[in-house]
Design a protein around this motif. Structure first.
Motif, PDB file in Angstrom:
ATOM      1  N   ARG A  50       0.829  -1.218   0.000  1.00  0.00           N
ATOM      2  CA  ARG A  50       0.000   0.000   0.000  1.00  0.00           C
ATOM      3  C   ARG A  50       0.860   1.263   0.000  1.00  0.00           C
ATOM      4  O   ARG A  50       0.531   2.263  -0.645  1.00  0.00           O
ATOM      5  N   LYS A  54       1.818   3.818  -3.939  1.00  0.00           N
ATOM      6  CA  LYS A  54       1.409   5.216  -3.991  1.00  0.00           C
ATOM      7  C   LYS A  54       2.581   6.167  -4.211  1.00  0.00           C
ATOM      8  O   LYS A  54       2.407   7.383  -4.272  1.00  0.00           O
ATOM      9  N   GLU A 120       0.788  10.786   8.698  1.00  0.00           N
ATOM     10  CA  GLU A 120       0.595  10.391   7.305  1.00  0.00           C
ATOM     11  C   GLU A 120       1.725  10.865   6.390  1.00  0.00           C
ATOM     12  O   GLU A 120       2.170  10.098   5.524  1.00  0.00           O
ATOM     13  N   GLU A 187      -3.803   4.864  -7.513  1.00  0.00           N
ATOM     14  CA  GLU A 187      -5.144   5.123  -6.982  1.00  0.00           C
ATOM     15  C   GLU A 187      -5.886   3.800  -6.842  1.00  0.00           C
ATOM     16  O   GLU A 187      -6.582   3.351  -7.756  1.00  0.00           O
ATOM     17  N   PRO A 189      -8.704   1.049  -5.609  1.00  0.00           N
ATOM     18  CA  PRO A 189     -10.128   1.096  -5.271  1.00  0.00           C
ATOM     19  C   PRO A 189     -10.306   1.280  -3.766  1.00  0.00           C
ATOM     20  O   PRO A 189      -9.517   0.751  -2.971  1.00  0.00           O
ATOM     21  N   GLY A 190     -11.351   2.013  -3.376  1.00  0.00           N
ATOM     22  CA  GLY A 190     -11.554   2.321  -1.969  1.00  0.00           C
ATOM     23  C   GLY A 190     -11.590   1.100  -1.077  1.00  0.00           C
ATOM     24  O   GLY A 190     -10.985   1.072  -0.001  1.00  0.00           O
ATOM     25  N   TRP A 191     -12.300   0.064  -1.520  1.00  0.00           N
ATOM     26  CA  TRP A 191     -12.429  -1.128  -0.681  1.00  0.00           C
ATOM     27  C   TRP A 191     -11.082  -1.823  -0.477  1.00  0.00           C
ATOM     28  O   TRP A 191     -10.788  -2.325   0.609  1.00  0.00           O
ATOM     29  N   ASP A 193      -8.034  -0.328  -0.724  1.00  0.00           N
ATOM     30  CA  ASP A 193      -7.190   0.551   0.083  1.00  0.00           C
ATOM     31  C   ASP A 193      -7.538   0.433   1.559  1.00  0.00           C
ATOM     32  O   ASP A 193      -6.642   0.377   2.424  1.00  0.00           O
ATOM     33  N   GLN A 194      -8.830   0.377   1.876  1.00  0.00           N
ATOM     34  CA  GLN A 194      -9.249   0.252   3.274  1.00  0.00           C
ATOM     35  C   GLN A 194      -8.844  -1.100   3.852  1.00  0.00           C
ATOM     36  O   GLN A 194      -8.409  -1.196   5.008  1.00  0.00           O
ATOM     37  N   THR A 195      -8.963  -2.151   3.053  1.00  0.00           N
ATOM     38  CA  THR A 195      -8.572  -3.487   3.515  1.00  0.00           C
ATOM     39  C   THR A 195      -7.086  -3.524   3.856  1.00  0.00           C
ATOM     40  O   THR A 195      -6.683  -4.010   4.921  1.00  0.00           O
TER      41      THR A 195
END
Length: 309
Positions: A50, A54, A120, A187, A189-191, A193-195
């Motif tokens: 992750r 980025k 961050e 970038e 996907p939100g799901w 990235d959260q996982t």
């Protein structure tokens, strides 16, 4: 200094909790080993992937940073070698000192420390640091350790190093992350990235508890007398040289602070496994890991204070 201590305090407390639950029997040796296995194969690769995916590919042209960090990677093992020779250490212990000189606990302790101290922005810089340095750091440390042990580098030892690195899930995660960054896949996907973020957040706490549970500090004072040179190199000279090199190269201040904190980490736990596998003094490596980890709580307070975090 008090502010710096309060930043480091959570690291020490979580490791202390890990040490306590291990000593009162809530977690067994098998449990600690299983936690380390989960971290090694799942949690840490997730957060490393992750972080590195980025990274802006433009950072790979950051030659001042790479020159500064790689320069320390090359010079520090030789300094450690000379100091160990002056102490008259046998070759199997001298090789351990050379091996651990640049092999800090960059992931299991470095990630939580950078996250707590720098937030961050520090995590972003941490991803850049790993993407630019991890492969080189692995190769140089193992090659120099082998050179110190045998007095020569062989094709066989180099091929064995490459084979071991190829099976390292954390290195693999970084390689996949860097590849994704160059392909413009930063970038997520939100799901997803959260996982990955949840796995990373869980991993930081579990890593510190597992590290605390693995410590055996009963004979810490006697160990200090045997490994004081490694404490000096790992906790003080490594971050000092990194800070000096990156300041001289005029590297971005946040990236410099991140690199200095990572350079100040105690000896990596996997140094014990490497030392045994390479025919070095495994018990000496264990003493270095224990003493540098315990004393890092105090040395990190100093470095965070000096960095003005």
């Amino acid at each position: 200094m008090l502010h710096a201590l309060l930043i480091v305090l959570p690291l020490g407390l979580i490791m202390a909790i890990g040490w306590i639950v291990k000593r009162i029997g809530l977690v067994t040796d098998t449990g600690v080993a299983e936690m380390n296995g989960m971290l090694y194969w799942v949690s840490m690769p997730a957060i490393l992937f992750r972080s590195t995916i980025k990274v802006d590919p433009a950072h790979f042209s950051n030659f001042p940073f790479m020159c500064g960090v790689y320069g320390v990677f090359v010079v520090l093992p030789f300094i450690s070698w000379v100091l160990a020779r002056l102490r008259g250490l046998p070759r199997d212990r001298l090789a351990v000192s050379v091996l651990v000189s640049i092999r800090g606990n960059n992931v299991f302790m470095g990630l939580p420390a950078v996250t707590i101290a720098l937030g961050e922005p520090g995590l972003v810089s941490y991803g850049i640091y790993l993407a630019l340095s991890l492969v080189v750091y692995q190769m140089i440390s193992i090659a120099m350790g082998q050179l110190a042990l045998s007095g020569e580098l062989s094709i066989k030892s180099l091929l064995d190093t490459v084979r071991k690195l190829a099976g390292n899930p954390m290195l693999g995660a970084c390689v996949l992350g860097v590849t994704g960054a160059f392909l413009g896949m930063g970038e997520l996907p939100g799901w997803l990235d959260q996982t990955l973020g949840i796995l990373g957040n869980v991993g930081s706490g579990v890593a510190l508890m597992a590290l605390g549970g693995s410590l055996q500090i009963e004979h810490i004072l006697s160990s200090v007398r045997r490994v004081w040179n490694d404490i000096l190199i790992r906790l003080f000279l490594s971050p000092l040289m990194t800070w000096g090199a990156l300041t001289f190269m005029d590297v971005d201040p946040m990236l410099t602070k991140t690199a200095v904190l990572v350079a100040a980490m105690p000896a990596a736990v996997n140094n014990f496994v490497l030392a045994q596998g390479m025919g070095m003094d495994g018990s000496y490596a264990g003493e270095v890991i224990i003493t540098t980890t315990v004393f890092s709580i105090f040395s990190l307070t100093l470095w965070i204070s000096l960095l003005g975090v």
